[in-house]
Design a protein around this motif. Structure first.
Motif, short mmCIF file in Angstrom:
data_model
loop_
_atom_site.label_atom_id
_atom_site.label_comp_id
_atom_site.label_asym_id
_atom_site.label_seq_id
_atom_site.Cartn_x
_atom_site.Cartn_y
_atom_site.Cartn_z
N ARG A 31 0.82 -1.21 0.00
CA ARG A 31 0.00 0.00 0.00
C ARG A 31 0.86 1.26 0.00
O ARG A 31 1.72 1.43 0.86
CB ARG A 31 -0.92 0.01 1.23
CG ARG A 31 -1.91 -1.13 1.27
CD ARG A 31 -2.85 -1.09 0.08
NE ARG A 31 -3.60 0.14 0.02
CZ ARG A 31 -4.91 0.22 0.00
NH1 ARG A 31 -5.64 -0.88 0.00
NH2 ARG A 31 -5.52 1.40 -0.06
N ASP A 32 0.60 2.14 -0.98
CA ASP A 32 1.29 3.43 -1.04
C ASP A 32 0.78 4.38 0.05
O ASP A 32 1.45 5.33 0.40
CB ASP A 32 1.10 4.09 -2.41
CG ASP A 32 1.82 3.33 -3.51
OD1 ASP A 32 2.82 2.64 -3.20
OD2 ASP A 32 1.38 3.42 -4.66
N ASP A 33 -0.44 4.12 0.52
CA ASP A 33 -1.05 4.96 1.55
C ASP A 33 -0.90 4.34 2.95
O ASP A 33 -1.75 4.49 3.81
CB ASP A 33 -2.53 5.19 1.23
CG ASP A 33 -3.31 3.90 1.06
OD1 ASP A 33 -2.70 2.80 1.00
OD2 ASP A 33 -4.56 3.97 0.98
N ALA A 34 0.22 3.64 3.16
CA ALA A 34 0.45 2.90 4.41
C ALA A 34 0.37 3.79 5.64
O ALA A 34 -0.20 3.39 6.66
CB ALA A 34 1.80 2.19 4.36
N HIS A 35 0.92 4.98 5.55
CA HIS A 35 0.89 5.88 6.70
C HIS A 35 -0.53 6.27 7.06
O HIS A 35 -0.94 6.21 8.24
CB HIS A 35 1.73 7.13 6.43
CG HIS A 35 1.75 8.09 7.58
ND1 HIS A 35 2.44 7.84 8.75
CD2 HIS A 35 1.14 9.30 7.73
CE1 HIS A 35 2.25 8.85 9.59
NE2 HIS A 35 1.46 9.75 8.99
#
Length: 196
Positions: free
Chosen positions: A152-156
């Motif tokens: 996931r690129d939106d992990a944060h």
């Protein structure tokens, strides 16, 4: 993440030394009574240590609070390491974290999340900022790493969403004195994790 919950309050094993007993007692009392209502005399009595013995290890209540934060942080790291060792996939690790939260649902419904409550209370105090933010940074960073492993690129953002969902439901469970709030939320969070 700590009643020692995993991310648990400091308490799963029997403490051996006086300092460890004092930190365990302080952790329990801070969770149950809050920082402002807990005195060093309360901590000493709960730890079965003479009041004067507290000052051998801690000069002030702030020193005790710092020791509790450090203990919670270590316990959280240990609990997360155990999850890492026992669960193969990042999805299963995230769900194992949620399962550990649910194990504490009765205690959380009664007293609130030990970590979230402590962070919130310490944030309202005057003076120097505490190191309590570390209590949230550790599970956030760990969850972010799991979401990264899921590609996931939106992990944060997902890590923030996960911890915020837990903390919000912990607050509601405590306010309503209803552990089912956390249990039901865990089911929804687990379905959300499966859909990622």
């Amino acid at each position: 993440m700590t009643d020692a919950r995993s991310p648990r309050p400091a308490a799963a094993r029997q403490p051996t030394g006086k300092r460890e007993r004092l930190v365990l007692a302080a952790s329990r009392l801070l969770h149950q009574q809050g920082v402002e209502r807990t005195t060093l005399a309360d901590v000493a009595k709960s730890a079965e240590v003479p009041v004067g013995g507290v000052y051998y290890y801690f000069k002030t209540k702030d020193d005790v609070v710092s020791a509790v934060i450090e203990a919670h942080t270590q316990q959280t790291r240990q609990a997360l390491a155990q999850i890492e060792a026992s669960e193969r996939s990042p999805r299963d690790r995230l769900k194992a974290l949620i399962a550990q939260f649910v194990e504490q649902s009765e205690t959380i419904a009664r007293f609130g999340c030990p970590l979230g409550s402590l962070c919130s209370e310490l944030d309202k105090r005057d003076g120097e900022p505490s190191n309590a933010a570390e209590l949230m940074r550790v599970p956030l960073a760990w969850a972010e790493a799991q979401f990264h492993e899921l590609g996931r690129d939106d992990a944060h953002e997902l890590a923030l969403e996960l911890i915020a969902a837990y903390e919000g439901h912990a607050l509601l469970a405590n306010t309503l004195r209803d552990p089912a709030v956390l249990v039901n939320a865990a089911d929804r969070i687990n379905r959300w994790i499966d859909e990622l």
